[in-house]
Write a protein that holds these residues in place. Structure first.
Motif, PDB file in Angstrom:
ATOM      1  N   PRO A   3      -0.672   1.661   2.578  1.00 17.26           N
ATOM      2  CA  PRO A   3       0.109   2.626   1.795  1.00 17.26           C
ATOM      3  C   PRO A   3       0.012   4.029   2.400  1.00 17.26           C
ATOM      4  N   GLY A   4       1.161   4.675   2.511  1.00 20.57           N
ATOM      5  CA  GLY A   4       1.235   6.012   3.083  1.00 20.57           C
ATOM      6  C   GLY A   4       1.678   6.032   4.532  1.00 20.57           C
ATOM      7  N   ASP A   5       1.601   4.898   5.217  1.00 23.69           N
ATOM      8  CA  ASP A   5       2.082   4.834   6.601  1.00 23.69           C
ATOM      9  C   ASP A   5       3.595   5.057   6.631  1.00 23.69           C
ATOM     10  N   ILE A   6       4.084   5.604   7.715  1.00 21.72           N
ATOM     11  CA  ILE A   6       5.506   5.845   7.888  1.00 21.72           C
ATOM     12  C   ILE A   6       6.080   4.806   8.851  1.00 21.72           C
ATOM     13  N   TYR A  83       3.944   4.607  12.202  1.00 21.70           N
ATOM     14  CA  TYR A  83       3.128   5.819  12.289  1.00 21.70           C
ATOM     15  C   TYR A  83       2.052   5.755  11.211  1.00 21.70           C
ATOM     16  N   PRO A  84       0.862   5.272  11.567  1.00 20.41           N
ATOM     17  CA  PRO A  84      -0.197   5.125  10.563  1.00 20.41           C
ATOM     18  C   PRO A  84      -0.819   6.473  10.189  1.00 20.41           C
ATOM     19  N   LEU A  85      -1.340   6.516   8.972  1.00 21.92           N
ATOM     20  CA  LEU A  85      -2.108   7.686   8.546  1.00 21.92           C
ATOM     21  C   LEU A  85      -3.387   7.775   9.362  1.00 21.92           C
ATOM     22  N   ALA A  86      -3.938   8.955   9.453  1.00 18.65           N
ATOM     23  CA  ALA A  86      -5.186   9.148  10.191  1.00 18.65           C
ATOM     24  C   ALA A  86      -6.349   8.447   9.504  1.00 18.65           C
ATOM     25  N   PRO A  88      -7.259   5.804   5.787  1.00 15.38           N
ATOM     26  CA  PRO A  88      -6.699   5.120   4.614  1.00 15.38           C
ATOM     27  C   PRO A  88      -6.747   6.040   3.389  1.00 15.38           C
ATOM     28  N   LEU A  89      -5.800   5.853   2.492  1.00 17.65           N
ATOM     29  CA  LEU A  89      -5.805   6.627   1.254  1.00 17.65           C
ATOM     30  C   LEU A  89      -6.908   6.138   0.328  1.00 17.65           C
ATOM     31  N   PRO A  91      -8.328   5.197  -3.444  1.00 20.26           N
ATOM     32  CA  PRO A  91      -7.625   4.504  -4.544  1.00 20.26           C
ATOM     33  C   PRO A  91      -6.809   5.439  -5.440  1.00 20.26           C
ATOM     34  N   HIS A  92      -7.349   6.599  -5.778  1.00 17.01           N
ATOM     35  CA  HIS A  92      -6.582   7.508  -6.644  1.00 17.01           C
ATOM     36  C   HIS A  92      -5.359   8.066  -5.920  1.00 17.01           C
ATOM     37  N   GLU A  93      -5.427   8.189  -4.591  1.00 12.89           N
ATOM     38  CA  GLU A  93      -4.280   8.652  -3.825  1.00 12.89           C
ATOM     39  C   GLU A  93      -3.192   7.577  -3.754  1.00 12.89           C
ATOM     40  N   VAL A  94      -3.611   6.315  -3.618  1.00 11.70           N
ATOM     41  CA  VAL A  94      -2.653   5.206  -3.622  1.00 11.70           C
ATOM     42  C   VAL A  94      -1.942   5.149  -4.976  1.00 11.70           C
ATOM     43  N   GLU A  95      -2.696   5.322  -6.052  1.00 10.41           N
ATOM     44  CA  GLU A  95      -2.108   5.295  -7.390  1.00 10.41           C
ATOM     45  C   GLU A  95      -1.082   6.427  -7.558  1.00 10.41           C
TER      46      GLU A  95
END
Length: 104
Positions: A3-6, A83-86, A88-89, A91-95
Motif C-alpha cells: 500500500p502506498g506504492d505508485i 515506484y515503491p515507497l522508501a 512500508p507504511l 498500520p495506522h498509515e495504511v488505514e
C-alpha cells in the motif's frame, strides 16, 4: 507491492502519446497515467477509458475507482513501472490511506 506504492503506465496508443507531448514527456517512453496501490491488491486510479467496474462500489465509474492490481497490470497494452515507497507504511498509515482512497 505494498500500500502506498505508485504504479505508472506508459501507453502505446495515440492518447498516451498526446498526453506525453502535452506534458513534455517522450512518446513510447514517458508516463501518461499513474495509480496508487491500496490494500488487498487494489489499484486506485482515475480513468474513463477502462471498462472495469470499481471493486469497492461495483459500478463502472468515471473518475477514481479501485481495480484489481494484477489484472490491470497483466491487461495493460504498454509499459508499467513500479515506484515503491522508501519504507512500508505503518498500520495506522495504511488505514488512513485506505480511508482516503475509499472516500474519493
Amino acid at each position: 507491492m505494498k500500500p502506498g506504492d505508485i504504479i505508472a503506465f506508459s501507453g502505446q496508443d495515440w492518447l498516451s502519446h498526446v498526453i506525453n507531448l502535452c506534458t513534455y514527456g517522450l512518446p513510447f517512453i514517458g508516463v501518461s497515467h499513474v495509480g496508487i496501490v491500496g490494500e488487498n491488491g487494489l489499484l486506485y486510479e482515475s480513468t474513463t477509458l477502462d471498462p472495469l467496474p470499481c471493486l469497492v462500489t461495483g459500478k463502472c465509474l468515471e473518475g477514481v475507482r479501485a481495480v484489481d492490481l494484477r489484472k490491470r497490470i497483466d491487461d495493460y497494452p504498454g509499459r508499467v513501472y513500479h515506484y515503491p515507497l522508501a519504507r512500508p507504511l505503518y498500520p495506522h498509515e495504511v488505514e488512513r490511506l485506505t480511508d482516503t482512497l475509499n472516500s474519493m
